[in-house]
Design a protein around this motif. Structure first.
Motif, PDB file in Angstrom:
ATOM      1  N   THR A 114      46.060  -1.724 -12.479  1.00  9.44           N
ATOM      2  CA  THR A 114      45.351  -0.781 -11.594  1.00  9.44           C
ATOM      3  C   THR A 114      44.355   0.053 -12.397  1.00  9.44           C
ATOM      4  OG1 THR A 114      47.255  -0.651 -10.108  1.00  9.44           O
ATOM      5  CG2 THR A 114      45.626   1.132  -9.986  1.00  9.44           C
ATOM      6  N   THR A 115      44.792   0.542 -13.555  1.00  7.30           N
ATOM      7  CA  THR A 115      43.913   1.352 -14.397  1.00  7.30           C
ATOM      8  C   THR A 115      42.723   0.539 -14.890  1.00  7.30           C
ATOM      9  OG1 THR A 115      45.749   2.726 -15.144  1.00  7.30           O
ATOM     10  CG2 THR A 115      43.781   2.698 -16.528  1.00  7.30           C
ATOM     11  N   LEU A 116      42.967  -0.693 -15.288  1.00  6.94           N
ATOM     12  CA  LEU A 116      41.892  -1.509 -15.854  1.00  6.94           C
ATOM     13  C   LEU A 116      40.918  -1.982 -14.787  1.00  6.94           C
ATOM     14  CD1 LEU A 116      40.816  -2.800 -18.439  1.00  6.94           C
ATOM     15  CD2 LEU A 116      42.246  -4.800 -17.944  1.00  6.94           C
ATOM     16  N   GLY A 117      41.417  -2.281 -13.597  1.00  6.97           N
ATOM     17  CA  GLY A 117      40.546  -2.768 -12.532  1.00  6.97           C
ATOM     18  C   GLY A 117      39.802  -4.019 -12.967  1.00  6.97           C
ATOM     19  N   ASP A 118      38.460  -3.997 -12.813  1.00  9.06           N
ATOM     20  CA  ASP A 118      37.652  -5.147 -13.227  1.00  9.06           C
ATOM     21  C   ASP A 118      36.966  -4.922 -14.575  1.00  9.06           C
ATOM     22  OD1 ASP A 118      35.869  -3.217 -12.518  1.00  9.06           O
ATOM     23  OD2 ASP A 118      34.682  -4.451 -11.160  1.00  9.06           O
ATOM     24  N   GLN A 119      37.533  -3.978 -15.363  1.00  6.72           N
ATOM     25  CA  GLN A 119      36.887  -3.638 -16.646  1.00  6.72           C
ATOM     26  C   GLN A 119      37.459  -4.468 -17.808  1.00  6.72           C
ATOM     27  OE1 GLN A 119      35.928   0.733 -17.213  1.00  6.72           O
ATOM     28  NE2 GLN A 119      37.592   0.919 -15.719  1.00  6.72           N
ATOM     29  N   TRP A 120      37.612  -5.757 -17.592  1.00 11.38           N
ATOM     30  CA  TRP A 120      38.174  -6.588 -18.656  1.00 11.38           C
ATOM     31  C   TRP A 120      37.246  -6.657 -19.870  1.00 11.38           C
ATOM     32  CZ3 TRP A 120      43.108  -8.321 -18.431  1.00 11.38           C
ATOM     33  CH2 TRP A 120      43.740  -8.234 -17.193  1.00 11.38           C
ATOM     34  N   ASP A 121      35.973  -6.407 -19.650  1.00 10.91           N
ATOM     35  CA  ASP A 121      35.006  -6.435 -20.762  1.00 10.91           C
ATOM     36  C   ASP A 121      34.697  -5.040 -21.287  1.00 10.91           C
ATOM     37  OD1 ASP A 121      33.671  -5.452 -18.571  1.00 10.91           O
ATOM     38  OD2 ASP A 121      31.805  -6.545 -18.970  1.00 10.91           O
ATOM     39  N   VAL A 122      35.611  -4.079 -21.062  1.00 14.54           N
ATOM     40  CA  VAL A 122      35.317  -2.683 -21.386  1.00 14.54           C
ATOM     41  C   VAL A 122      34.927  -2.497 -22.850  1.00 14.54           C
ATOM     42  CG1 VAL A 122      37.778  -2.170 -21.757  1.00 14.54           C
ATOM     43  CG2 VAL A 122      36.178  -0.311 -21.272  1.00 14.54           C
ATOM     44  N   GLU A 123      35.602  -3.150 -23.762  1.00 18.71           N
ATOM     45  CA  GLU A 123      35.293  -2.939 -25.178  1.00 18.71           C
ATOM     46  C   GLU A 123      33.963  -3.586 -25.556  1.00 18.71           C
ATOM     47  OE1 GLU A 123      38.678  -3.924 -27.648  1.00 18.71           O
ATOM     48  OE2 GLU A 123      39.423  -1.865 -27.342  1.00 18.71           O
ATOM     49  N   GLU A 124      33.715  -4.797 -25.041  1.00 21.04           N
ATOM     50  CA  GLU A 124      32.446  -5.459 -25.338  1.00 21.04           C
ATOM     51  C   GLU A 124      31.272  -4.643 -24.797  1.00 21.04           C
ATOM     52  OE1 GLU A 124      35.062  -6.830 -24.044  1.00 21.04           O
ATOM     53  OE2 GLU A 124      35.650  -8.522 -25.328  1.00 21.04           O
ATOM     54  N   ARG A 125      31.424  -4.173 -23.542  1.00 19.30           N
ATOM     55  CA  ARG A 125      30.340  -3.385 -22.930  1.00 19.30           C
ATOM     56  C   ARG A 125      30.141  -2.063 -23.653  1.00 19.30           C
ATOM     57  NH1 ARG A 125      30.051  -0.105 -18.275  1.00 19.30           N
ATOM     58  NH2 ARG A 125      32.285  -0.404 -17.901  1.00 19.30           N
ATOM     59  N   THR A 126      31.227  -1.456 -24.097  1.00 21.26           N
ATOM     60  CA  THR A 126      31.133  -0.185 -24.819  1.00 21.26           C
ATOM     61  C   THR A 126      30.445  -0.377 -26.160  1.00 21.26           C
ATOM     62  OG1 THR A 126      33.149   0.646 -23.760  1.00 21.26           O
ATOM     63  CG2 THR A 126      32.444   1.737 -25.786  1.00 21.26           C
ATOM     64  N   HIS A 127      30.844  -1.410 -26.900  1.00 20.41           N
ATOM     65  CA  HIS A 127      30.210  -1.662 -28.201  1.00 20.41           C
ATOM     66  C   HIS A 127      28.726  -1.996 -28.027  1.00 20.41           C
ATOM     67  CE1 HIS A 127      33.673  -1.264 -30.761  1.00 20.41           C
ATOM     68  NE2 HIS A 127      34.384  -2.152 -30.063  1.00 20.41           N
ATOM     69  N   ALA A 128      28.379  -2.710 -26.961  1.00 24.81           N
ATOM     70  CA  ALA A 128      26.977  -3.050 -26.725  1.00 24.81           C
ATOM     71  C   ALA A 128      26.155  -1.795 -26.430  1.00 24.81           C
ATOM     72  CB  ALA A 128      26.872  -4.036 -25.561  1.00 24.81           C
ATOM     73  N   THR A 129      26.739  -0.884 -25.643  1.00 20.95           N
ATOM     74  CA  THR A 129      26.031   0.360 -25.322  1.00 20.95           C
ATOM     75  C   THR A 129      25.850   1.216 -26.573  1.00 20.95           C
ATOM     76  OG1 THR A 129      26.915   0.352 -23.071  1.00 20.95           O
ATOM     77  CG2 THR A 129      26.095   2.456 -23.909  1.00 20.95           C
ATOM     78  N   LEU A 130      26.889   1.301 -27.395  1.00 23.74           N
ATOM     79  CA  LEU A 130      26.781   2.062 -28.641  1.00 23.74           C
ATOM     80  C   LEU A 130      25.716   1.460 -29.549  1.00 23.74           C
ATOM     81  CD1 LEU A 130      30.526   2.809 -29.506  1.00 23.74           C
ATOM     82  CD2 LEU A 130      28.826   4.376 -28.549  1.00 23.74           C
ATOM     83  N   ALA A 131      25.670   0.131 -29.622  1.00 23.58           N
ATOM     84  CA  ALA A 131      24.680  -0.531 -30.472  1.00 23.58           C
ATOM     85  C   ALA A 131      23.266  -0.219 -29.996  1.00 23.58           C
ATOM     86  CB  ALA A 131      24.928  -2.039 -30.484  1.00 23.58           C
ATOM     87  N   ARG A 132      23.069  -0.178 -28.678  1.00 21.21           N
ATOM     88  CA  ARG A 132      21.740   0.145 -28.127  1.00 21.21           C
ATOM     89  C   ARG A 132      21.271   1.512 -28.593  1.00 21.21           C
ATOM     90  NH1 ARG A 132      22.171   0.251 -21.992  1.00 21.21           N
ATOM     91  NH2 ARG A 132      20.036   1.076 -22.200  1.00 21.21           N
ATOM     92  N   LEU A 133      22.205   2.428 -28.813  1.00 25.49           N
ATOM     93  CA  LEU A 133      21.860   3.792 -29.204  1.00 25.49           C
ATOM     94  C   LEU A 133      22.034   4.019 -30.706  1.00 25.49           C
ATOM     95  CD1 LEU A 133      23.475   5.697 -26.192  1.00 25.49           C
ATOM     96  CD2 LEU A 133      21.053   5.267 -26.599  1.00 25.49           C
TER      97      LEU A 133
END
Length: 534
Positions: A114-133
């Protein structure tokens, strides 16, 4: 709380706000922010940050309404993050990461799914956003206390981008960012497909927006195009306003001359009538008839001239209202001339808390040094060490002249005290007249000097803090300034640069605003990324 609207991403209607001390900031403001990037500009204290906080739902209006599409993402100017907070918590992904790791470890508790929902790629998406900045080197398990102030700002921006809000509200987002980080932020905003309202004095960023909204005298006016287009439009308006003002002044002067000439003719005619009666050239009845006729004529002529003069004065008032006669800072820096060969600062094999070693650093005379470098390179640490706030780990630093330090966080004044009381507390030698005169030069005139520090905008707090420093006794012969243009409006940045350019003491400035640094007449640059090659 902001509400959903189908008409515009941001809609403010008859918005009013007053601080608890009675200071009115906004009064009946109505404004619409469209999709795209809007640069929100205005004088310090005009209400820009207050407006963002109202749109974000962090303040409640006294009257009027704010409607926003979805939940806006808000980046405040005075960002404060607890140093022990984990990076993933700042980014808003801590719970999702914990759930993901639990599931990957074999825990099938339904709560994790329930907590995760559809965020199975949460770490990949987070690292990608950090890299952009430019934050790809920061691990999600680190704590905020291990990153620089500029990196903390970018982390908070990354959190907003991860949340994907339709509306971004950013208050001075480039404060404390080095040139590389600013460019990354500029690109992130260029890629944002929703609405962004940005309060900033960063000219490069303002030249990349779709429109400029100027908050002036409680009214928001939107100009299409970037800052350059806005300045050209305002320059054209002001040229037309000056011509109209000149014409109106001349018209008022002409109407007053015509009015005076008419009165002179009337007085001459009255004297002539009296003389005719005195010389018995007309009888009493004729004199009375002539007098009444003259009075009627004078009344009609006076009414015509009064009407024409009133119209001319109204046109003059309208023309004056169109002229921009803004108050400007009068930073009368103390007479602190330092002879060219006088030693101001000596440094022998000093090692800072960042590990940076300064083997030999000497400042002589009225040198002006720019401290540059990436976020986290140690600029603030060096300034705090020079100011005596931090001792070096080893070696020796010696200051040979009176100095004053303007910190980045502007924490010299207590939020609970008034501007007047705070400046007086820091300068017990100064008389009440000297303090009020000094504050007036920084645009704190009359009762404005008595307003609480807690109600000041970032730029106003800067002005009050600088006023407190420059009233010091003895006057500073070395100024240490850490990101002094943070939170200042565009006009104040110009006035500050002009004032500091005329300062005759030594100056060390840490900053990323390269146009500002160039205007100071920098004599030497110390790049903290390569300290051995200043």
């Amino acid at each position: 709380m902001p509400q959903h609207t189908t008409t515009a991403p941001v809609l403010c209607t008859a918005l009013s706000f007053t601080w608890p001390d009675g200071t009115r900031i906004l009064d009946g403001l109505s404004w619409t922010a469209d999709t795209g990037r809007t640069g929100l500009i205005g004088r310090n204290g005009s209400g820009k940050s207050t407006l963002l906080r109202l749109i974000a739902g962090h303040l409640a209006p006294a009257s009027g309404t704010v409607r926003v599409t979805g939940d806006p993402g808000y980046l405040p100017q005075d960002l404060t993050l607890h140093p022990a907070t984990p990076v993933d918590e700042i980014l808003g992904v801590a719970d999702a990461r914990a759930a993901l790791h639990a599931i990957e470890a074999g825990d099938t508790d339904a709560r994790h799914f329930t907590t995760l929902g559809d965020q199975w790629d949460v770490e990949e998406r987070t690292h990608a956003t950090l890299a952009r900045l430019g934050l790809g080197h920061i691990g999600l398990d680190r704590i905020v206390g291990e990153v620089s102030g500029g990196e903390a700002v970018l982390l908070r921006l990354a959190a907003l981008l991860l949340a994907r809000p339709a509306v971004l509200l950013l208050d001075e987002p480039t404060n404390n960012l080095d040139s590389h980080a600013r460019e990354l932020l500029h690109q992130a905003l260029a890629d944002h497909r929703g609405t962004a309202v940005i309060v900033t004095h960063d000219r490069e960023l303002l030249d990349r927006v779709d429109r400029i909204a100027e908050l002036r005298d409680g009214t928001l006016r939107t100009y299409g195009g970037n800052l350059t287009a806005y300045e050209e439009a305002v320059a054209a308006e002001q040229e037309a306003a000056r011509r109209a003002h000149t014409t109106a002044l001349a018209d008022v002067a002409r109407q007053r001359r015509d009015q005076a000439a008419a009165r002179t003719r009337q007085a001459r005619s009255a004297r002539y009538g009296r003389q005719m009666y005195a010389d018995n050239r007309i009888d009493k009845a004729g004199a009375q008839t002539a007098k009444r006729a003259a009075q009627v004529s004078r009344g009609r002529q006076q009414a015509v001239h009064d009407h024409r003069l009133a119209q001319a004065e109204e046109r003059l008032h309208t023309a004056e209202d169109r002229l921009r006669e803004d108050d400007t800072l009068r930073i009368d820096l103390p007479d602190t001339a330092v002879p060219p060969h006088r030693t101001v600062l000596t440094c022998h094999h000093a090692r800072l808390r960042t590990g940076l070693r300064l083997d030999e650093l000497h400042i002589h005379g009225p040198e002006r040094i720019a401290l540059t470098g990436r976020n986290g390179s140690g600029k603030t640490t060096l300034l705090r060490t020079l100011a005596g706030h931090l001792p070096p780990l080893d070696g020796r630093l010696t200051i040979h002249v009176p100095l004053r330090y303007l910190p980045q966080d502007l924490d010299l004044l207590d939020a609970a005290e008034s501007v007047l009381d705070g400046v007086a507390r820091l300068n017990p030698h100064a008389t009440a007249h000297q303090i009020r005169a000094g504050l007036a030069r920084f645009l704190f005139k009359g009762t404005r000097a008595e307003q609480p520090v807690s109600t000041l905008s970032g730029g106003e707090r800067f002005r009050a803090t600088l006023a407190a420093l420059l009233l010091a006794d003895p006057a500073p012969q070395l100024l240490l300034l850490d990101e002094p243009t943070n939170s200042l409006d565009l006009a104040s940045v110009t006035h500050l640069a002009e004032a500091l350019a005329g300062y005759r003491g030594a100056l060390i400035v840490a900053g990323h605003d390269l146009p500002f640094l160039r205007r100071l007449g920098i004599t030497r640059r110390l790049d903290m990324d390569t300290p051995d090659d200043p």
